[in-house]
Design a protein around this motif. Structure first.
Motif, short mmCIF file in Angstrom:
data_model
loop_
_atom_site.label_atom_id
_atom_site.label_comp_id
_atom_site.label_asym_id
_atom_site.label_seq_id
_atom_site.Cartn_x
_atom_site.Cartn_y
_atom_site.Cartn_z
N VAL A 1 27.54 -18.42 23.04
CA VAL A 1 26.51 -17.57 22.95
C VAL A 1 26.85 -16.31 24.10
O VAL A 1 27.26 -16.40 25.21
CB VAL A 1 25.27 -18.30 23.57
CG1 VAL A 1 24.05 -17.29 23.66
CG2 VAL A 1 25.10 -19.45 22.94
N ARG A 2 26.67 -15.17 23.34
CA ARG A 2 27.04 -14.05 24.11
C ARG A 2 25.83 -12.93 24.11
O ARG A 2 25.20 -12.76 23.06
CB ARG A 2 28.36 -13.05 23.38
CG ARG A 2 29.55 -13.76 23.54
CD ARG A 2 30.88 -12.97 22.94
NE ARG A 2 30.14 -12.69 21.52
CZ ARG A 2 30.59 -13.51 20.41
NH1 ARG A 2 31.07 -14.63 20.62
NH2 ARG A 2 30.33 -13.13 19.40
N ALA A 3 25.40 -12.38 25.30
CA ALA A 3 24.44 -11.40 25.38
C ALA A 3 25.07 -10.02 25.58
O ALA A 3 25.73 -9.87 26.56
CB ALA A 3 23.34 -11.63 26.65
N THR A 4 24.89 -9.20 24.79
CA THR A 4 25.43 -7.77 24.92
C THR A 4 24.75 -6.59 25.81
O THR A 4 25.13 -5.56 25.84
CB THR A 4 25.86 -7.28 23.65
OG1 THR A 4 24.53 -7.21 22.58
CG2 THR A 4 26.56 -8.15 22.91
N ALA A 5 23.74 -6.97 26.50
CA ALA A 5 23.12 -6.29 27.17
C ALA A 5 23.64 -6.17 28.52
O ALA A 5 24.76 -6.79 28.66
CB ALA A 5 21.44 -6.83 27.15
#
Length: 323
Positions: A259-263
């Protein structure tokens, strides 16, 4: 013609919505979706053994005949599940988080949730003490269709709690001391009309609390995903964002592997292969499908300065929704 999904941060007029913070003990103070519906309060705790206790209270809204209690214990000897219906409306009239089904009750008092269980095979007294403030993505509501009249609420008054107490399972007593979680869910339509899958994760490190959610639309909604990720540290919220990617997609009964958050700051969660601990068929009036619970662990990377990596553990639920 394909229908529209309006995310937690969006309303039917495409206005941007900011995060709001639900307050522990105030789940009764909530906007009523049009046409009534079904609402559920979920309380969980887990320890390192691993033991896992999940308790849910469900009621129809507006208050109608009957409420439902579901209790699942995972521990020594496998899984014990209990379901009990009651004539009472589950929520009290004060809006302070008081719930009951027969002798099984939870109330909010002196800053804690106090749970009392008394079923055929499970009995106990436990408390949930919130450790971080409540959270919800945007308005805490997904809306579906041209007018956004079909609504699903997901709010987390207690992302992380210290849980203490005792429980007796089939005559054997356990002393529990571990982490806990509490959320509130409500919908005013059968979820299968718009959604095919829901994945909700809660993962913990000594200094971090991470929640991840993914809601997958059905074919009428082009299989569109709506995701949310929340990360809290010792000094408060680090990140709350819809800008989330998963790899592989993780659709179906299994959680994603990454799971990646690009913020900002970028967050990367690399999950170890999870273990499917127990499952249950949910047969609610509006919430219905196959629920699978996974114990999970992995590496949480925070790409700030300097880059940090910590080990996290917790639970992931996957609901494959009945159409």
């Amino acid at each position: 013609m394909r229908e529209s999904i309006f995310s937690f941060w969006q309303d039917a007029d495409f206005n941007a919505l900011a995060d709001e913070a639900p307050v522990a003990g105030e789940e009764g103070l909530r906007p009523a979706p049009a046409g009534g519906g079904e609402e559920t309060w979920i309380f969980e705790t887990f320890t390192a053994h691993p033991y896992h206790l999940r308790v849910s209270f469900t009621a129809n809204t507006p208050a109608g005949p009957g409420s439902l209690l579901r209790v699942t214990w995972y521990g020594d000897g496998g899984t014990v599940q209990e379901t009990r219906s009651g004539p009472e409306a589950a929520a009290d009239d004060q809006g302070n988080g008081g719930l009951s089904v027969g002798p099984n009750k939870v109330r909010f008092e002196a800053g804690k949730y106090l749970l009392s269980l008394n079923t055929a095979n499970l009995a106990g007294e436990l408390e949930w003490e919130p450790l971080v403030p409540g959270w919800q993505p945007g308005a805490g509501r997904l809306s579906f269709g041209d007018q956004g009249r079909l609504q699903f609420f997901w709010r987390v008054p207690v992302p992380r709690a210290a849980v203490r107490g005792r429980i007796t399972v089939n005559g054997k007593e356990y002393t529990l001391e571990g982490l806990g979680y509490h959320d509130y869910r409500r919908c005013n339509f059968p979820l299968g009309q718009a959604l095919s899958e829901i994945c909700l994760a809660r993962l913990y490190h000594e200094g971090y609390t991470l929640l991840f959610a993914r809601f997958k639309g059905n074919l009428l909604y082009s299989g569109k995903d709506v995701a949310a990720l929340y990360l809290a540290g010792e000094e408060g919220t680090v990140l709350s964002t819809p800008h989330v990617e998963t790899s592989p997609a993780g659709h179906g009964s299994s959680p994603p592997g990454e799971v990646r958050a690009t913020a900002r700051p970028p967050v990367d969660l690399l999950l170890d292969p999870p273990l499917n601990r127990w499952q249950e068929e949910l047969k609610g009036r509006l919430f219905a499908g196959a629920l699978r619970m996974w114990s999970a662990s992995g590496r949480l990377r925070l790409a700030d300065d300097p880059e940090r990596e910590v080990r996290v553990r917790g639970w992931i639920e996957n609901l494959t929704i009945a159409g």
